[in-house]
Design a protein around this motif. Structure first.
Motif, short mmCIF file in Angstrom:
data_model
loop_
_atom_site.label_atom_id
_atom_site.label_comp_id
_atom_site.label_asym_id
_atom_site.label_seq_id
_atom_site.Cartn_x
_atom_site.Cartn_y
_atom_site.Cartn_z
N UNK A 178 33.71 36.39 36.65
CA UNK A 178 32.42 36.37 35.96
C UNK A 178 31.31 36.98 36.81
N UNK A 179 31.47 36.87 38.14
CA UNK A 179 30.46 37.40 39.06
C UNK A 179 30.62 38.90 39.30
N UNK A 180 31.75 39.46 38.86
CA UNK A 180 31.93 40.90 39.00
C UNK A 180 33.07 41.35 39.87
N UNK A 181 33.93 40.43 40.32
CA UNK A 181 35.08 40.81 41.13
C UNK A 181 36.06 41.64 40.32
N UNK A 182 36.87 42.43 41.04
CA UNK A 182 37.85 43.30 40.40
C UNK A 182 39.28 42.80 40.54
N UNK A 183 39.55 42.05 41.60
CA UNK A 183 40.89 41.53 41.87
C UNK A 183 40.79 40.18 42.54
N UNK A 184 41.93 39.48 42.62
CA UNK A 184 41.96 38.13 43.17
C UNK A 184 43.12 38.05 44.16
N UNK A 185 42.81 37.74 45.41
CA UNK A 185 43.77 37.76 46.51
C UNK A 185 44.06 36.33 46.95
N UNK A 186 45.36 35.96 46.99
CA UNK A 186 45.75 34.59 47.33
C UNK A 186 46.69 34.57 48.54
#
Length: 251
Positions: A178-186
């Motif tokens: 929602x804040x504008x990130x493009x990907x999610x790294x775990x």
């Protein structure tokens, strides 16, 4: 540049992940490109080690930016830079720093939610980290690939990872999207069932970090992961090969 932004984003396909064999300088970037890479990414640990420094933003930002500039100039591939926590906590200063990174020609960055230097290891509150991501997005425009990293699975040992931690990670994935990130790294999450839950619930393409002993790439891909990074592994392999060769020469 617009073609590089688009090409990089399109490489993130769930189930057919982009493989990033992380580099640390211009020479390693050229070697990995020649090996068949579709895109390049740095690992902050490797970049720091190659400069005789330490991770956690111990490498001065001017050196980090100069190194990024040299890597981008050495290759025609899209380059993403591991920029840790953006070298600031204040959203405005963080955004200014990432803007300076974007000016090197990098098409994206890793941006983590761990408070750099905190002891014990601590994460920013979701709202605070989302605010930092939002400030970056406003500063760099819509195309720059912000790979939002959560350190939830690094601040706890692997045998402590459970459904509650996954739920907390998914909450962050939604807030960061929602804040504008493009990907999610775990990074740190290796339980394939839990990883699959993250992939199914995340609104962003999910990034897995490979390391010796982690599940194989095909098993990871089957969970729906869209990107596999190798972190400091390539640098460690290169330094081991160098040390082995040196020992043989000195024998």
């Amino acid at each position: 540049m617009s073609d590089k932004f688009t090409a990089f984003a399109k490489l993130h396909v769930p189930g057919q992940p982009l493989i990033l064999f992380n580099v640390w300088d211009a020479g390693s970037a050229v070697a990995v490109e020649r090996a068949g890479a579709k895109a390049l990414a740095t690992g902050s640990w490797s970049v720091a080690a190659a400069q005789g420094s330490h991770d956690a933003e111990a490498l001065p930002i001017d050196l980090a930016l100069a190194n990024a500039t040299r890597i981008v100039a050495a290759t025609d591939l899209p380059v993403s830079i591991d920029f840790e926590g953006g070298y600031a906590s204040d959203p405005g200063q963080t955004a200014a720093n990432v803007s300076a990174l974007a000016a090197t020609g990098a098409i994206g960055c890793n941006f983590e939610d761990q408070v750099i230097g905190a002891a014990p290891r601590t994460l920013y509150a979701i709202a605070d980290q989302a605010g930092r991501i939002s400030a970056i997005r406003q500063a760099v425009g819509p195309a720059f690939f912000i790979n939002a990293r959560t350190d939830i699975f690094l601040v706890a040992p692997a045998d402590a990872h459970d459904a509650a931690m996954v739920d907390a990670a998914i909450d962050r994935a939604h807030a960061y999207a929602d804040a504008g990130a493009s990907g999610f790294f775990v990074p740190g999450l290796v339980d394939l069932a839990l990883l699959e839950r993250v992939c199914k619930a995340s609104p962003l393409p999910v990034n897995f970090m490979a390391f010796p002993g982690a599940p194989a790439a095909d098993a990871v891909a089957a969970t729906g992961v869209a990107r596999i990074s190798h972190g400091p592994g390539p640098y460690r392999l290169a330094m081991k090969a160098l040390a082995d060769a040196a020992r043989a020469a000195f024998a």
